[in-house]
Design a protein around this motif. Structure first.
Motif, PDB file in Angstrom:
ATOM      1  N   ARG A 172      11.220  -4.439  -8.204  1.00 33.63           N
ATOM      2  CA  ARG A 172      12.200  -3.453  -7.748  1.00 33.63           C
ATOM      3  C   ARG A 172      12.273  -3.477  -6.224  1.00 33.63           C
ATOM      4  NH1 ARG A 172      10.030   1.745  -9.043  1.00 33.63           N
ATOM      5  NH2 ARG A 172       8.044   0.675  -8.823  1.00 33.63           N
ATOM      6  N   PRO A 173      13.425  -3.185  -5.646  1.00 36.34           N
ATOM      7  CA  PRO A 173      13.541  -3.194  -4.182  1.00 36.34           C
ATOM      8  C   PRO A 173      12.503  -2.321  -3.493  1.00 36.34           C
ATOM      9  CG  PRO A 173      15.710  -3.039  -5.184  1.00 36.34           C
ATOM     10  CD  PRO A 173      14.711  -2.912  -6.309  1.00 36.34           C
ATOM     11  N   GLU A 174      12.247  -1.141  -4.058  1.00 32.42           N
ATOM     12  CA  GLU A 174      11.264  -0.263  -3.436  1.00 32.42           C
ATOM     13  C   GLU A 174       9.848  -0.837  -3.518  1.00 32.42           C
ATOM     14  OE1 GLU A 174      12.464   1.708  -7.446  1.00 32.42           O
ATOM     15  OE2 GLU A 174      13.351   0.438  -5.881  1.00 32.42           O
ATOM     16  N   GLU A 175       9.597  -1.658  -4.555  1.00 30.01           N
ATOM     17  CA  GLU A 175       8.279  -2.283  -4.666  1.00 30.01           C
ATOM     18  C   GLU A 175       8.119  -3.398  -3.647  1.00 30.01           C
ATOM     19  OE1 GLU A 175       4.800  -1.904  -5.420  1.00 30.01           O
ATOM     20  OE2 GLU A 175       6.077  -0.767  -6.798  1.00 30.01           O
ATOM     21  N   LEU A 176       9.207  -4.105  -3.388  1.00 36.23           N
ATOM     22  CA  LEU A 176       9.152  -5.147  -2.366  1.00 36.23           C
ATOM     23  C   LEU A 176       8.897  -4.543  -0.991  1.00 36.23           C
ATOM     24  CD1 LEU A 176      12.062  -7.461  -3.554  1.00 36.23           C
ATOM     25  CD2 LEU A 176       9.600  -7.788  -3.859  1.00 36.23           C
ATOM     26  N   GLU A 177       9.366  -3.314  -0.768  1.00 39.74           N
ATOM     27  CA  GLU A 177       9.071  -2.608   0.487  1.00 39.74           C
ATOM     28  C   GLU A 177       7.576  -2.326   0.598  1.00 39.74           C
ATOM     29  OE1 GLU A 177      11.402   0.913   0.695  1.00 39.74           O
ATOM     30  OE2 GLU A 177      13.309  -0.136   1.010  1.00 39.74           O
ATOM     31  N   VAL A 178       6.969  -1.899  -0.505  1.00 36.16           N
ATOM     32  CA  VAL A 178       5.527  -1.641  -0.504  1.00 36.16           C
ATOM     33  C   VAL A 178       4.767  -2.930  -0.220  1.00 36.16           C
ATOM     34  CG1 VAL A 178       3.552  -0.888  -1.889  1.00 36.16           C
ATOM     35  CG2 VAL A 178       5.736   0.315  -2.093  1.00 36.16           C
ATOM     36  N   LEU A 179       5.178  -4.020  -0.870  1.00 41.37           N
ATOM     37  CA  LEU A 179       4.518  -5.311  -0.672  1.00 41.37           C
ATOM     38  C   LEU A 179       4.628  -5.755   0.784  1.00 41.37           C
ATOM     39  CD1 LEU A 179       3.131  -7.859  -1.734  1.00 41.37           C
ATOM     40  CD2 LEU A 179       5.387  -8.720  -2.421  1.00 41.37           C
ATOM     41  N   ALA A 180       5.823  -5.643   1.362  1.00 44.96           N
ATOM     42  CA  ALA A 180       6.004  -6.049   2.759  1.00 44.96           C
ATOM     43  C   ALA A 180       5.137  -5.204   3.690  1.00 44.96           C
ATOM     44  CB  ALA A 180       7.479  -5.921   3.147  1.00 44.96           C
ATOM     45  N   TRP A 181       5.068  -3.906   3.408  1.00 46.19           N
ATOM     46  CA  TRP A 181       4.236  -3.017   4.237  1.00 46.19           C
ATOM     47  C   TRP A 181       2.761  -3.397   4.137  1.00 46.19           C
ATOM     48  CZ3 TRP A 181       0.495   0.678   2.734  1.00 46.19           C
ATOM     49  CH2 TRP A 181       0.051   1.523   3.756  1.00 46.19           C
ATOM     50  N   CYS A 182       2.295  -3.710   2.935  1.00 43.42           N
ATOM     51  CA  CYS A 182       0.902  -4.131   2.762  1.00 43.42           C
ATOM     52  C   CYS A 182       0.606  -5.385   3.579  1.00 43.42           C
ATOM     53  CB  CYS A 182       0.604  -4.384   1.284  1.00 43.42           C
ATOM     54  SG  CYS A 182       0.430  -2.896   0.288  1.00 43.42           S
ATOM     55  N   HIS A 183       1.516  -6.336   3.561  1.00 43.05           N
ATOM     56  CA  HIS A 183       1.314  -7.552   4.336  1.00 43.05           C
ATOM     57  C   HIS A 183       1.271  -7.246   5.828  1.00 43.05           C
ATOM     58  CE1 HIS A 183       3.013 -10.258   0.868  1.00 43.05           C
ATOM     59  NE2 HIS A 183       1.802  -9.819   0.635  1.00 43.05           N
ATOM     60  N   GLU A 184       2.140  -6.358   6.280  1.00 48.24           N
ATOM     61  CA  GLU A 184       2.152  -5.977   7.697  1.00 48.24           C
ATOM     62  C   GLU A 184       0.848  -5.301   8.114  1.00 48.24           C
ATOM     63  OE1 GLU A 184       5.485  -3.433   8.042  1.00 48.24           O
ATOM     64  OE2 GLU A 184       6.985  -5.029   7.781  1.00 48.24           O
ATOM     65  N   GLN A 188      -4.574  -5.278   0.891  1.00 48.34           N
ATOM     66  CA  GLN A 188      -4.464  -6.043  -0.346  1.00 48.34           C
ATOM     67  C   GLN A 188      -3.388  -5.439  -1.253  1.00 48.34           C
ATOM     68  OE1 GLN A 188      -6.258  -8.870  -1.424  1.00 48.34           O
ATOM     69  NE2 GLN A 188      -6.893  -8.946   0.717  1.00 48.34           N
ATOM     70  N   TYR A 189      -2.656  -6.293  -1.925  1.00 51.77           N
ATOM     71  CA  TYR A 189      -1.687  -5.844  -2.925  1.00 51.77           C
ATOM     72  C   TYR A 189      -2.029  -6.528  -4.232  1.00 51.77           C
ATOM     73  CZ  TYR A 189       2.728  -4.707  -5.244  1.00 51.77           C
ATOM     74  OH  TYR A 189       3.673  -4.239  -6.130  1.00 51.77           O
ATOM     75  N   TRP A 190      -2.452  -5.724  -5.223  1.00 52.27           N
ATOM     76  CA  TRP A 190      -2.759  -6.246  -6.546  1.00 52.27           C
ATOM     77  C   TRP A 190      -1.575  -5.961  -7.465  1.00 52.27           C
ATOM     78  CZ3 TRP A 190      -8.459  -4.854  -8.238  1.00 52.27           C
ATOM     79  CH2 TRP A 190      -9.353  -5.306  -7.264  1.00 52.27           C
ATOM     80  N   GLY A 191      -1.145  -6.963  -8.213  1.00 51.91           N
ATOM     81  CA  GLY A 191      -0.017  -6.793  -9.122  1.00 51.91           C
ATOM     82  C   GLY A 191      -0.471  -6.719 -10.569  1.00 51.91           C
ATOM     83  N   TRP A 192      -0.370  -5.519 -11.148  1.00 52.04           N
ATOM     84  CA  TRP A 192      -0.761  -5.429 -12.556  1.00 52.04           C
ATOM     85  C   TRP A 192       0.377  -5.912 -13.459  1.00 52.04           C
ATOM     86  CZ3 TRP A 192       2.107  -2.115 -15.628  1.00 52.04           C
ATOM     87  CH2 TRP A 192       2.675  -0.966 -15.050  1.00 52.04           C
ATOM     88  N   ALA A 193      -0.015  -6.349 -14.657  1.00 51.17           N
ATOM     89  CA  ALA A 193       0.925  -6.919 -15.638  1.00 51.17           C
ATOM     90  C   ALA A 193       1.606  -8.169 -15.095  1.00 51.17           C
ATOM     91  CB  ALA A 193       1.953  -5.890 -16.093  1.00 51.17           C
ATOM     92  N   ALA A 194       0.851  -9.018 -14.446  1.00 52.02           N
ATOM     93  CA  ALA A 194       1.420 -10.250 -13.891  1.00 52.02           C
ATOM     94  C   ALA A 194       2.000 -11.150 -14.980  1.00 52.02           C
ATOM     95  CB  ALA A 194       0.355 -11.011 -13.100  1.00 52.02           C
ATOM     96  N   LEU A 195       1.479 -11.031 -16.189  1.00 51.72           N
ATOM     97  CA  LEU A 195       2.012 -11.806 -17.320  1.00 51.72           C
ATOM     98  C   LEU A 195       2.842 -10.943 -18.254  1.00 51.72           C
ATOM     99  CD1 LEU A 195      -0.987 -14.145 -18.272  1.00 51.72           C
ATOM    100  CD2 LEU A 195       0.921 -14.575 -16.725  1.00 51.72           C
ATOM    101  N   GLU A 196       3.088  -9.705 -17.884  1.00 54.00           N
ATOM    102  CA  GLU A 196       3.927  -8.796 -18.661  1.00 54.00           C
ATOM    103  C   GLU A 196       3.491  -8.711 -20.127  1.00 54.00           C
ATOM    104  OE1 GLU A 196       5.996  -6.824 -17.372  1.00 54.00           O
ATOM    105  OE2 GLU A 196       6.411  -7.663 -15.401  1.00 54.00           O
TER     106      GLU A 196
END
Length: 323
Positions: A172-184, A188-196
């Motif tokens: 989701r766009p808002e999730e990509l914002e969280v990811l970008a902020w974590c990188h900045e 660490q950004y952990w992604g749950w359900a990577a295999l859905e």
């Protein structure tokens, strides 16, 4: 294994009683197999296991306590439900640690942004006592992540990470914002359900909503197979490698040693920029947006079904275990 730079996280949401595993995954493995899985994770340098009190209807952490080698790292979480209760997070930690047979948990997460300051204050107390190594937040939006970071900073405690839903088909766009902020921020950004829940592994799917989406992913599967053939990996490994290419630590359920080896192999694959773009374009065209809350709803429903069965079993009466 470097907890500050994990390659992957092994999820344990299907570790439990044989009946629970049969319902969740269509098959059950014994504790000897889970122990071999844990030892293989140590050998492959990916021995970071994530759990929660609800996993396995409360049995998962106890199993982990019996089978995990001492050198394995553990991640656990507290889920605040309803209004804040003083001591709730600490009580949950103590129960979890007791079940795990450990007096130290490497990463402890606040799972849901309820009463952020009150709950994080208890986590800080645990960190200061040397009972947890790092504090993270889970299922938080960007504003709440920032709020948590600012609060922890008052005590000189860094926010270790954010654990949210992320996969090739869940961005989701808002999730990509969280990811970008974590990188900045160097978080660490952990992604749950990577295999859905197996949807991106084309596994035997237990949830009807997932089975209904599988046909819509035919084009994506084809692209994943093409990309995988270039690296000698299967589509589940492609999904893992994709997350890593996006700077996400993938969380992947695993119960067998051979799958640990496959997961570890996937962490060594570096997809090209072109391959990442091809995967994203195919995912977008499929129009499938991930599992959302379907697996959690399913797990909650089965807890209502299986708990009475377990209680009857405790009293020595006939149960579905015996059929």
């Amino acid at each position: 294994m470097d907890i500050m730079h994990p390659k992957v996280v092994i999820g344990t949401n299907s570790w439990g009683s044989p009946l629970y595993e049969q319902v969740m995954r269509g098959s059950a493995v014994d504790e000897a197999t889970l122990g071999a899985t844990a030892r293989e994770a140590v050998a492959q340098d990916v021995a970071l296991f994530d759990t929660a009190r609800t996993y396995g209807l409360g049995e998962c952490a106890k199993i982990m306590g019996r089978v995990l080698p001492a050198e394995a790292r553990v991640s656990a979480r507290f889920t605040p439900l309803g209004h804040y209760r003083a001591g709730g997070l600490i009580d949950s930690f103590e129960r979890e640690a007791r079940d795990l047979g450990r007096d130290f948990i490497d990463v402890y997460w606040l799972h849901l942004s309820n009463d952020i300051e009150d709950n994080l204050l208890e986590a800080v107390a645990l960190e200061q006592e040397g009972l947890i190594g790092h504090i993270g937040v889970s299922n938080f939006g960007l504003a709440d992540c920032q709020r948590a970071q600012e609060f922890l900073a008052r005590f000189g405690v860094p926010l270790y990470g954010v654990q949210n839903h992320f996969s090739l088909i869940a961005q989701r766009p808002e999730e990509l914002e969280v990811l970008a902020w974590c990188h900045e921020q160097g978080i660490q950004y952990w992604g749950w359900a990577a295999l859905e829940e197996g949807l991106l592994a084309r596994a035997s799917l237990r949830l009807a909503p997932l089975r209904s989406q599988e046909q819509r992913l035919a084009r994506l599967y084809s692209v994943m197979e093409t990309v995988g053939s270039e690296h000698g990996i299967d589509i589940a490994q492609v999904a893992i490698a994709y997350c890593r290419a996006k700077g996400v630590v993938p969380m992947v359920g695993c119960r067998r040693p051979e799958r640990v080896r496959a997961i570890a192999d996937a962490t060594r694959v570096e997809l090209t920029h072109t391959e990442v773009e091809l995967l994203e374009r195919a995912a977008e065209l499929c129009g499938v947006k991930g599992i959302s809350g379907s697996c959690e709803v399913f797990r909650w429903f089965m807890s209502r079904v299986l708990t009475p069965v377990r209680m009857r079993d405790n009293f020595g009466k006939n149960t579905s275990h015996d059929r």
